[in-house]
Design an enzyme around this catalytic site. Sequence first.
Site, PDB file in Angstrom:
ATOM      1  N   GLU A 124      62.945  11.845  44.160  1.00 26.50           N
ATOM      2  CA  GLU A 124      61.715  11.599  44.382  1.00 26.50           C
ATOM      3  C   GLU A 124      60.954  11.731  42.825  1.00 26.50           C
ATOM      4  O   GLU A 124      61.176  12.440  42.263  1.00 26.50           O
ATOM      5  CB  GLU A 124      60.784  12.507  45.386  1.00 26.50           C
ATOM      6  CG  GLU A 124      61.548  12.396  46.794  1.00 26.50           C
ATOM      7  CD  GLU A 124      61.062  13.464  47.635  1.00 26.50           C
ATOM      8  OE1 GLU A 124      61.347  13.680  48.734  1.00 26.50           O
ATOM      9  OE2 GLU A 124      60.194  14.251  47.381  1.00 26.50           O
ATOM     10  N   CYS A 139      55.461  13.465  37.854  1.00 25.63           N
ATOM     11  CA  CYS A 139      56.500  14.351  38.302  1.00 25.63           C
ATOM     12  C   CYS A 139      57.962  13.857  38.521  1.00 25.63           C
ATOM     13  O   CYS A 139      58.207  13.012  39.470  1.00 25.63           O
ATOM     14  CB  CYS A 139      55.947  15.003  39.284  1.00 25.63           C
ATOM     15  SG  CYS A 139      56.981  16.521  39.767  1.00 25.63           S
ATOM     16  N   CYS A 146      69.136  20.491  45.122  1.00 26.73           N
ATOM     17  CA  CYS A 146      69.220  21.589  44.345  1.00 26.73           C
ATOM     18  C   CYS A 146      70.239  22.813  44.364  1.00 26.73           C
ATOM     19  O   CYS A 146      70.517  22.817  45.604  1.00 26.73           O
ATOM     20  CB  CYS A 146      67.690  22.041  44.351  1.00 26.73           C
ATOM     21  SG  CYS A 146      67.152  23.304  42.898  1.00 26.73           S
ATOM     22  N   CYS A 150      64.819  27.980  46.763  1.00 26.61           N
ATOM     23  CA  CYS A 150      63.631  28.841  46.754  1.00 26.61           C
ATOM     24  C   CYS A 150      63.150  28.608  48.356  1.00 26.61           C
ATOM     25  O   CYS A 150      63.115  27.348  48.749  1.00 26.61           O
ATOM     26  CB  CYS A 150      62.669  28.177  45.770  1.00 26.61           C
ATOM     27  SG  CYS A 150      63.254  28.005  44.221  1.00 26.61           S
ATOM     28  N   CYS A 153      60.413  25.968  49.330  1.00 25.81           N
ATOM     29  CA  CYS A 153      60.608  24.618  48.645  1.00 25.81           C
ATOM     30  C   CYS A 153      61.361  23.702  49.828  1.00 25.81           C
ATOM     31  O   CYS A 153      62.365  24.141  50.072  1.00 25.81           O
ATOM     32  CB  CYS A 153      61.420  24.523  47.391  1.00 25.81           C
ATOM     33  SG  CYS A 153      61.730  23.022  46.736  1.00 25.81           S
ATOM     34  N   CYS A 377      57.797  18.261  47.672  1.00 23.38           N
ATOM     35  CA  CYS A 377      58.944  17.582  47.245  1.00 23.38           C
ATOM     36  C   CYS A 377      60.157  17.860  48.044  1.00 23.38           C
ATOM     37  O   CYS A 377      60.269  19.045  48.553  1.00 23.38           O
ATOM     38  CB  CYS A 377      59.142  18.729  46.056  1.00 23.38           C
ATOM     39  SG  CYS A 377      60.534  18.237  44.952  1.00 23.38           S
TER      40      CYS A 377
HETATM   41  S1  SF4 Z   1      61.458  25.035  43.574  1.00 21.85           S
HETATM   42 FE1  SF4 Z   1      62.922  23.684  44.921  1.00 21.85          FE
HETATM   43  S2  SF4 Z   1      63.577  22.106  43.245  1.00 21.85           S
HETATM   44 FE2  SF4 Z   1      62.791  23.941  42.286  1.00 21.85          FE
HETATM   45  S3  SF4 Z   1      64.432  25.234  41.747  1.00 21.85           S
HETATM   46 FE3  SF4 Z   1      63.580  26.049  43.641  1.00 21.85          FE
HETATM   47  S4  SF4 Z   1      64.963  24.858  45.330  1.00 21.85           S
HETATM   48 FE4  SF4 Z   1      65.070  23.832  43.662  1.00 21.85          FE
END
Ligand code: SF4
Length: 392
Positions: A124, A139, A146, A150, A153, A377
């Site tokens: 994205e 962005c 990933c 997190c 997220c 995201c």
């Molecule tokens: S915020 Fe989301 S995209 Fe960014 S490092 Fe953490 S898990 Fe990965």
Amino acid sequence: MTATLTPAEAARIEAKSALFAPPPAVEPDGRRDLVGLPRDQLAEALLVVCADEREARLRAKQLWHWIYHQGCRDFARMSTIAKPMQARLADHFVIGRPEARTDQRSADGTRKWLFRFRDGQEAETVYIPDREEDRGSVCLSSQVGCTLTCRFCHTGTQTLVRNLGAGEIVGQFMAARDAYGEWPSPKGEAPRLLSNIVLMGMGEPLYNYENVAQAMRIAMDGEGIGLSRRRITLSTSGVVPMMDRCGAELGVNLAVSLHAVRDELRDELVPLNRKYPLAMLLEACRRYPGASNARRITFEYVMLKGVNDSEADARELVRLIHGIPAKVNLIPFNPWPGSRFETSPASAIRRFAEIVMAAGYASPIRSPRGRDILAACGQLRTASQRARRAAA
Ligand code: SF4
């Protein structure tokens, strides 16, 4: 507590990154994509259509101008190159772009694309226009999925599929510029609609450092896109040993996903904290090259109701970042289906901001953008995968 990039740690991170290397940037018919090659590799690639190295270097300079300054994708339109050479170039090469699978515009002007790459993987990209001025940030994603998880997220719920190549990273920016017709590249500080890059999309950019660095060097090259390093911000969740290298080699602005001020909580919200805890992270911020009052480090802090939004948290934040030229972006949580968090109440966010501001740090409250277009995201990619599975 220090964590500098020892040769062993560098080798470990590079080996891990190599496991998720992008596929070669080559079309099914064998033509090579020129986007994303640094100048020396571009000249090397062009040797197949040139008489010698001298000519290849000259052609590389011409092509650089057409690809990155003019935004031209068709060799036949390159008027400074003779027709027979245009034909030879088209036989061997393409000037690629990711394909926009979806292109959504929010009522607030935010625009979000789901780009598909040659191998069918998707990531994205979001354009966030400034509300007051004719400029805005693009962005970019650096990985498909990933490795990090997190908790707040949505992308963190997707496992890492692969790193994006340099051409795929700078290609997102170029495709966004195509969508707004912003070619040729404006010179110097001339106004630009797409004026900034933030590496804050899907993925952890410092776990794909080589490709990200190559893409940003292309974006900064003064004979092409020509974005100043001051207009590029790399956001990390805290890959401490790579932060020094990023600062020394690229000198771009740094944003750090902080989100918690105590290790127990940050261990949970940003699990990378177990490897590189707060003290180590903040020390790396203190020594980040080029940080000054004119170029502050941005701490991103997502406001989660009852989790990290107390006045005591705000005071501890101020204590932790003492002495770092910094600003703190407070981000009301943008909920997504299945997330276990709620957005902090406006009053708690305001109080938090007041405490941080009273200590002398800018503390803007980021108003949520693009809520009507799945702007958290990673959401678009999940929706697309679900649709593909349903259609299969
Ligand atoms: S915020 Fe989301 S995209 Fe960014 S490092 Fe953490 S898990 Fe990965």
